[in-house]
Motif scaffolding. Sequence first.
Motif, mmCIF file in Angstrom:
data_model
loop_
_atom_site.group_PDB
_atom_site.id
_atom_site.type_symbol
_atom_site.label_atom_id
_atom_site.label_comp_id
_atom_site.label_asym_id
_atom_site.label_seq_id
_atom_site.Cartn_x
_atom_site.Cartn_y
_atom_site.Cartn_z
ATOM 1 N N GLN A 189 -5.850 8.630 -53.298
ATOM 2 C CA GLN A 189 -7.106 8.956 -53.971
ATOM 3 C C GLN A 189 -7.044 8.301 -55.344
ATOM 4 O O GLN A 189 -6.161 8.615 -56.142
ATOM 5 C CB GLN A 189 -7.298 10.466 -54.082
ATOM 6 N N ILE A 190 -7.982 7.400 -55.622
ATOM 7 C CA ILE A 190 -7.842 6.530 -56.792
ATOM 8 C C ILE A 190 -9.130 6.489 -57.612
ATOM 9 O O ILE A 190 -10.233 6.533 -57.068
ATOM 10 C CB ILE A 190 -7.415 5.109 -56.341
ATOM 11 N N SER A 191 -8.956 6.401 -58.937
ATOM 12 C CA SER A 191 -10.098 6.395 -59.850
ATOM 13 C C SER A 191 -10.807 5.042 -59.832
ATOM 14 O O SER A 191 -10.277 4.046 -59.332
ATOM 15 C CB SER A 191 -9.634 6.726 -61.272
ATOM 16 N N CYS A 192 -11.997 5.034 -60.397
ATOM 17 C CA CYS A 192 -12.845 3.828 -60.395
ATOM 18 C C CYS A 192 -13.406 3.569 -61.787
ATOM 19 O O CYS A 192 -13.708 4.504 -62.530
ATOM 20 C CB CYS A 192 -14.024 3.998 -59.428
ATOM 21 N N ASP A 193 -13.565 2.297 -62.128
ATOM 22 C CA ASP A 193 -14.324 1.937 -63.326
ATOM 23 C C ASP A 193 -15.810 2.172 -63.078
ATOM 24 O O ASP A 193 -16.541 2.619 -63.965
ATOM 25 C CB ASP A 193 -14.097 0.477 -63.690
ATOM 26 N N GLU A 194 -16.253 1.850 -61.882
ATOM 27 C CA GLU A 194 -17.639 2.084 -61.466
ATOM 28 C C GLU A 194 -17.613 2.707 -60.071
ATOM 29 O O GLU A 194 -16.892 2.238 -59.192
ATOM 30 C CB GLU A 194 -18.424 0.769 -61.421
ATOM 31 N N PHE A 195 -18.403 3.759 -59.861
ATOM 32 C CA PHE A 195 -18.450 4.460 -58.575
ATOM 33 C C PHE A 195 -19.848 4.321 -57.992
ATOM 34 O O PHE A 195 -20.846 4.580 -58.670
ATOM 35 C CB PHE A 195 -18.102 5.942 -58.779
ATOM 36 N N ASN A 196 -19.928 3.891 -56.720
ATOM 37 C CA ASN A 196 -21.238 3.610 -56.118
ATOM 38 C C ASN A 196 -21.818 4.781 -55.340
ATOM 39 O O ASN A 196 -22.853 4.636 -54.682
ATOM 40 C CB ASN A 196 -21.161 2.369 -55.216
ATOM 41 N N GLY A 197 -21.157 5.931 -55.387
ATOM 42 C CA GLY A 197 -21.679 7.109 -54.712
ATOM 43 C C GLY A 197 -21.072 7.391 -53.353
ATOM 44 O O GLY A 197 -21.321 8.432 -52.749
ATOM 45 N N TYR A 198 -20.244 6.449 -52.871
ATOM 46 C CA TYR A 198 -19.649 6.595 -51.541
ATOM 47 C C TYR A 198 -18.121 6.610 -51.664
ATOM 48 O O TYR A 198 -17.517 5.578 -51.979
ATOM 49 C CB TYR A 198 -20.095 5.464 -50.628
ATOM 50 N N PRO A 199 -17.487 7.755 -51.424
ATOM 51 C CA PRO A 199 -16.042 7.880 -51.656
ATOM 52 C C PRO A 199 -15.159 7.076 -50.720
ATOM 53 O O PRO A 199 -13.957 6.998 -50.935
ATOM 54 C CB PRO A 199 -15.792 9.388 -51.489
ATOM 55 N N GLU A 200 -15.716 6.466 -49.681
ATOM 56 C CA GLU A 200 -14.913 5.645 -48.771
ATOM 57 C C GLU A 200 -15.297 4.167 -48.833
ATOM 58 O O GLU A 200 -14.807 3.365 -48.051
ATOM 59 C CB GLU A 200 -15.054 6.167 -47.339
ATOM 60 N N SER A 201 -16.148 3.807 -49.789
ATOM 61 C CA SER A 201 -16.632 2.431 -49.889
ATOM 62 C C SER A 201 -15.659 1.544 -50.657
ATOM 63 O O SER A 201 -15.277 1.855 -51.788
ATOM 64 C CB SER A 201 -17.999 2.408 -50.584
ATOM 65 N N LYS A 202 -15.290 0.428 -50.058
ATOM 66 C CA LYS A 202 -14.405 -0.525 -50.715
ATOM 67 C C LYS A 202 -15.124 -1.356 -51.780
ATOM 68 O O LYS A 202 -14.488 -2.184 -52.449
ATOM 69 C CB LYS A 202 -13.766 -1.448 -49.674
ATOM 70 N N ASP A 203 -16.414 -1.125 -51.948
ATOM 71 C CA ASP A 203 -17.146 -1.811 -53.009
ATOM 72 C C ASP A 203 -16.981 -1.119 -54.354
ATOM 73 O O ASP A 203 -17.454 -1.625 -55.382
ATOM 74 C CB ASP A 203 -18.632 -1.891 -52.653
ATOM 75 N N ASN A 204 -16.336 0.059 -54.368
ATOM 76 C CA ASN A 204 -16.031 0.711 -55.639
ATOM 77 C C ASN A 204 -14.982 -0.099 -56.394
ATOM 78 O O ASN A 204 -14.039 -0.609 -55.799
ATOM 79 C CB ASN A 204 -15.503 2.134 -55.394
ATOM 80 N N LEU A 205 -15.164 -0.208 -57.711
ATOM 81 C CA LEU A 205 -14.246 -0.982 -58.547
ATOM 82 C C LEU A 205 -13.100 -0.065 -58.985
ATOM 83 O O LEU A 205 -13.250 0.742 -59.890
ATOM 84 C CB LEU A 205 -14.976 -1.544 -59.765
ATOM 85 N N ILE A 206 -11.940 -0.197 -58.316
ATOM 86 C CA ILE A 206 -10.852 0.752 -58.531
ATOM 87 C C ILE A 206 -10.118 0.495 -59.843
ATOM 88 O O ILE A 206 -10.138 -0.611 -60.386
ATOM 89 C CB ILE A 206 -9.846 0.736 -57.361
ATOM 90 N N ASN A 207 -9.460 1.552 -60.328
ATOM 91 C CA ASN A 207 -8.644 1.464 -61.533
ATOM 92 C C ASN A 207 -7.325 2.187 -61.268
ATOM 93 O O ASN A 207 -7.328 3.371 -60.907
ATOM 94 C CB ASN A 207 -9.376 2.096 -62.722
ATOM 95 N N THR A 208 -6.201 1.491 -61.441
ATOM 96 C CA THR A 208 -4.893 2.069 -61.134
ATOM 97 C C THR A 208 -4.342 2.908 -62.293
ATOM 98 O O THR A 208 -3.170 3.270 -62.293
ATOM 99 C CB THR A 208 -3.884 0.960 -60.785
ATOM 100 N N GLY A 209 -5.194 3.263 -63.241
ATOM 101 C CA GLY A 209 -4.759 4.104 -64.355
ATOM 102 C C GLY A 209 -4.695 5.577 -64.001
ATOM 103 O O GLY A 209 -4.152 6.378 -64.779
ATOM 104 N N PHE A 210 -5.243 5.952 -62.836
ATOM 105 C CA PHE A 210 -5.167 7.346 -62.394
ATOM 106 C C PHE A 210 -5.332 7.372 -60.881
ATOM 107 O O PHE A 210 -6.354 6.922 -60.361
ATOM 108 C CB PHE A 210 -6.270 8.203 -63.041
ATOM 109 N N TYR A 211 -4.318 7.875 -60.193
ATOM 110 C CA TYR A 211 -4.449 8.036 -58.745
ATOM 111 C C TYR A 211 -3.430 9.041 -58.230
ATOM 112 O O TYR A 211 -2.389 9.291 -58.862
ATOM 113 C CB TYR A 211 -4.303 6.698 -58.012
ATOM 114 N N PHE A 212 -3.760 9.615 -57.080
ATOM 115 C CA PHE A 212 -2.868 10.549 -56.391
ATOM 116 C C PHE A 212 -2.460 9.918 -55.068
ATOM 117 O O PHE A 212 -3.316 9.453 -54.308
ATOM 118 C CB PHE A 212 -3.571 11.883 -56.134
ATOM 119 N N VAL A 213 -1.154 9.888 -54.797
ATOM 120 C CA VAL A 213 -0.659 9.271 -53.570
ATOM 121 C C VAL A 213 0.347 10.204 -52.906
ATOM 122 O O VAL A 213 1.203 10.785 -53.573
ATOM 123 C CB VAL A 213 -0.042 7.877 -53.859
ATOM 124 N N ARG A 214 0.203 10.374 -51.593
ATOM 125 C CA ARG A 214 1.131 11.198 -50.819
ATOM 126 C C ARG A 214 2.285 10.333 -50.317
ATOM 127 O O ARG A 214 2.089 9.177 -49.936
ATOM 128 C CB ARG A 214 0.417 11.832 -49.618
#
Length: 361
Positions: A204-229
């Motif tokens: 689960q990873i943060s975004c600089d810009e979020f397009n409204g869809y939590p499974e969309s690869k068009d979101n611009l991700i930011n590795t400054g905050f994320y949760f990984v199992r």
Amino acid sequence: MDYYSKNSVSNLAVVAAMFAGFLYLCISWSPSASILFFPTQNCQCPSTKLSETIMTGPKDELEMVLERASMVNKTVIIVMVNKAYADGGSPGKTMLDLFLEGFWVGDETRGLVDHILLVAMDQIAFDRCKFMKLHCYKLETEGVDFGGEKFYMSREFIKMMWRRTLFLGDVLKRGYSFIFTDMDVMWLRNPFVRLSGNQTDDLQISCDEFNGYPESKDNLINTGFYFVRSNNKTIALFDSWYDMKDSSPGMKEQDVLIKMMHLGMFEQLGLRVRFLDTLYFSGFCRDSRDFNAVTTVHANCCRSMKAKVVDLMAVLRDWTKYKRVTMKYKRLAGNSTFFKWSPHSACFKSWIGFNFSAPVP
């Protein structure tokens, strides 16, 4: 008498044979045999691949500090710090001071400090961490000085980001899940409340810009905050991610992860990835529009440490004002438009004169 004697001997022979057969089954029985006899049994044992991947052996310093910082479910909060962020070199608050202050003034965040693992990139940062009585680990990197401020996209900045990726992959191999957070992220509420509890979400990873869809690869991700199992899939992701370092000159790890995503590597690894809404996990690139929902604020879209400190201090002022006013005037607590964030003026100015097309210095 002969009839009864013969019959008794036959009965004893049958009983002895049955006992021998029962004893054989007890000796030869195994968990794999139970699965063969009960194919619907739900075995919760880790796969062979997982048991080979997770590191075992004598506990080293990292393993011991992970144990001390871990929650009961083997989850930790990891943040990197160097001399520039821990000491600052000038009067006033450091980035480390601001980071911890966020936990102090946040809602239900103070207890989370017990689960922070501060990874020091140099001796001064490590000494500062120990002085503050936090969970500390010194990351040794022979022949490299990570102590000073690393400006965005400088050669040293990129090296530090890749060293971070290698270290975090090591943590996963030890069986620990984690939230990784940059130190310029203010934790104003407990993020675990907003993260998906679905065990099948690997990242689960943060975004600089979020397009409204939590499974969309068009979101611009930011590795400054994320949760990984920690599991086979995420361990393979971090191994593949780091392996692409040498074939991606001049690229920071975040850009390489974006490239991997668009090449379909998430699907190849069977990863389930969730992109976090900026309404809750916000930043200077995209402010949360609702003080009642905001969970973290990241000083992204900002080039220098000095500018981040100035604008993050404004964030904490805005937050404490919101808490003070809503405590006094309860009716404003549900008003999502009454409160506004201060402009991130210092960070905006930090980009003046920056040449985006210039090669990595």
